[in-house]
Enzyme design. Structure first.
Site, PDB file in Angstrom:
ATOM      1  N   LYS A  91       0.864  -1.178   0.000  1.00 43.33           N
ATOM      2  CA  LYS A  91       0.000   0.000   0.000  1.00 43.33           C
ATOM      3  C   LYS A  91       0.906   1.235   0.000  1.00 43.33           C
ATOM      4  O   LYS A  91       2.083   1.166   0.370  1.00 43.33           O
ATOM      5  CB  LYS A  91      -0.955   0.027   1.190  1.00 43.33           C
ATOM      6  N   THR A 113       1.996   6.141   4.235  1.00 43.41           N
ATOM      7  CA  THR A 113       3.070   5.190   4.493  1.00 43.41           C
ATOM      8  C   THR A 113       3.135   4.107   3.428  1.00 43.41           C
ATOM      9  O   THR A 113       2.118   3.642   2.951  1.00 43.41           O
ATOM     10  CB  THR A 113       2.784   4.491   5.834  1.00 43.41           C
ATOM     11  N   GLU A 158      -1.905   9.838  -5.164  1.00 46.72           N
ATOM     12  CA  GLU A 158      -2.950  10.832  -4.928  1.00 46.72           C
ATOM     13  C   GLU A 158      -2.943  11.920  -5.991  1.00 46.72           C
ATOM     14  O   GLU A 158      -1.958  12.635  -6.160  1.00 46.72           O
ATOM     15  CB  GLU A 158      -2.727  11.505  -3.573  1.00 46.72           C
ATOM     16  N   ASN A 171      -4.409  16.883  -0.251  1.00 49.92           N
ATOM     17  CA  ASN A 171      -3.561  16.903   0.933  1.00 49.92           C
ATOM     18  C   ASN A 171      -3.760  18.138   1.793  1.00 49.92           C
ATOM     19  O   ASN A 171      -3.238  18.209   2.901  1.00 49.92           O
ATOM     20  CB  ASN A 171      -2.093  16.754   0.528  1.00 49.92           C
TER      21      ASN A 171
END
Lengths: 386, 386
Positions: free
Chosen positions: B170, B181, B260, B382
């Site tokens: 991930k 992470t 992202e 973010n």
């Protein structure tokens, strides 16, 4: 007031046709005679032609009579033709004002990859020299002629005890500038030799321009110049240093405030590090994190991102001692989230410019880094074709 | 297929209530017995509690029986209570499956600052162990349970000559992740001792996960684990290394593709550096530049930004040799812009994923770095409050 505030200096700006639409694009800062000067250049491994030429001229130690600066073209990534163009520019200025080419420094800013068209500058030089005068308005014309994506000219003045330090700067992108090269010219009427000026300037740059989050990713063209006419005689070097640092600090803050797409200036203050150098590295890691700077945009007092950024700096610190405050409110103490925090109140306090205070241990090292929020507008702006 | 492809391993995932809305949030990867294992942990100076506990357990050299992973909480920035929570988690797993706590590794990912609620995991453990099986579907359940802002589970398998390497990962943010992470668990049915596994894993991580632009800014929780059941006996270590690297490479690319807000994966290929290490540093400087990555978003073949980024890497290279190609078209050769370039055609070729080829000299060093474009969506995402 800027570079013309100190006695013995004149300045001017002209539209030479490097930029479109009649915008001012060439600036000249002149001393009445060749004077001691110092400079801090980019440490970028691919320095632009004007940086190479100016460094060589300064190395001749003949003093500096003039600085010629252009926007609209960085003259970087231009190989031998670029070096020839920068040298020719200095020669043309020297011929026009009657000095040696080595007494002329050259600065360029703008898109990388195109060779400077020297003919545009030489064609405009007679008019430019005629418009190079000691007034505040002419200082502002010079400060305007060096702008690229900046929205306002950046000028600062320090009125010392019997002497003046003035300066102008440009610089718009906050990180990894290219078109957004940082250029600054400072002048003073205090007397000081080249070595003293160099020491004072280097120290001032370290705590001001290098504490914008630009350091470690300097552009090909970054240049800061300090020239001293000596018109008012010698002064206490510490007082002169204070003046130079004050002007650099004001200019650095003006650069941050005018950063591309930014909506707020954030001061990251580190305390408790082993020494000041360690504090600067930790502060830069925080100010250089895209995730941290996105959270400044939110705004979101997301101290975990600060912790992660500190940890990435490869500088010893105590995670269990980390205490983080946003705009005066402690959100994490001794490495743990403060319970029952009124997050909405913290967010409200982060609406405009604010300070993040980070304690990383019990050492005496501290530093203050200026940065801005990273915004969608920044990316849109920098994603556009130049 | 992922971690259950290799003989001797089972996996499962369950919704323990750490994340809202019944999402899978705890994964278990089990070996039939304690097996040799290796791990590469974050070098972040503020490692999360699970990293500290897993490093200690692995140091006991008892082999690894199980890896328990949770999303929804990083258990980082949590001090002593966080360490207790991570230890308690390992103990609970050990009790449930009948092994020593030191044979259990713990990984966590999610927001920083909250202590992991161990009760949620212990409550779910009996059901989770019951659902930990050797099927592909159960591997996918585990891969799903570790996701945070990722949009898809990331699995990869390498079918070697008589052995298998499988893995799950991930990781969603591209740079300076915190919630994002990077976690990965790899399994193989080849036999290998711990030292061999460690050597193979470290080398594979260096050329894959560390060549995402994550390096130098690792999160508090980053962990990559490799366990070997030995069910198919010994194999050529080089063949095993090749398999491990292939799985790491596939997972790294999957992470980049799911970054992202990113719209494209960009491969930055550096050649001609003094050695591979220098090439990696140069490539990372390019891939880590917000201005370069904004130009990838444009898209804009703005090679000047590449030059400036190379120069900021503090690695010797020859600016006069720099040759840059976007999607196969040379836009700068020997440090200068190629004349009469059909920029529109280059821009068209940059519409999807593309490669930037950068030659920096005549050395034999080369590297390939994966990155993505930096988009307004990344910043918006973010900037949101976590």
């Amino acid at each position: 007031m800027s570079v013309t505030a100190a006695k013995g200096f004149r300045a001017g700006g002209i539209a030479a046709g490097i930029k479109p639409d009649g915008q001012l694009d060439v600036a000249l800062v002149m001393a009445d005679r060749a004077v001691p000067a110092a400079a801090v250049f980019t440490r970028n491994g691919a320095p632009a032609a004007p940086v190479q030429v100016s460094r060589r001229h300064l190395g001749e130690d003949l003093g500096v009579r003039a600085v010629i600066l252009n926007s609209g073209c960085a003259n970087a990534g231009t190989g031998e033709p670029g070096l020839v163009a920068a040298s020719e520019t200095a020669k043309a200025v020297a011929t026009e004002i009657g000095c040696l080419p080595e007494e002329v420094l050259v600065c360029s800013t703008g898109p990388i990859g195109d060779v400077l068209e020297v003919g545009l500058i030489t064609g405009a030089l007679p008019d430019l020299v005629g418009q190079t005068l000691a007034s505040a308005a002419h200082g502002t014309a010079a400060a305007t002629a060096i702008l690229t994506t900046d929205t306002v000219p950046k000028e600062a003045t320090f009125w010392g005890d019997g002497f003046v330090v003035g300066g102008m700067a440009k610089g718009a992108g906050m990180i990894r500038p290219d078109m957004a090269t940082m250029l600054a010219v400072l002048t003073t009427d205090a007397a000081a030799d080249r070595d003293t000026l160099q020491r004072i300037l280097r120290r001032a740059v370290e705590t001001t321009f290098n504490c914008l989050n630009v350091d470690g990713c300097e552009s090909t063209n970054d240049t800061v110049i300090l020239a001293a006419s000596g018109e008012v005689g010698g002064v206490d070097p510490e007082a002169l240093a204070e003046g130079v640092e004050a002007v650099c600090r004001d200019l650095a803050r003006a650069i941050a405030a005018d950063a591309e797409g930014a909506t707020r200036v954030v001061t990251v203050r580190i305390r408790g590090a082993a020494d000041d150098a360690a504090a600067r590295l930790l502060g830069r890691a925080v100010a250089d994190s895209a995730l941290v700077r996105s959270s400044f945009y939110g705004p979101d007092p997301n101290w975990g991102r600060i912790l992660a950024a500190l940890g990435s700096a490869r500088v010893p610190f105590d995670p269990e001692a980390v205490t983080v405050s946003y705009a005066g409110t402690v959100v994490a103490r001794d490495g743990m989230t403060v319970p029952d925090l009124d997050v909405d109140a913290v967010v409200d306090a982060m609406a405009g410019d604010f300070t993040v205070d980070v304690v990383v241990g019990t050492g005496l090292g501290e530093a203050e880094i200026l940065t801005t929020d990273l915004t969608p507008e920044y990316v849109t702006f920098n994603g556009g074709r130049s």
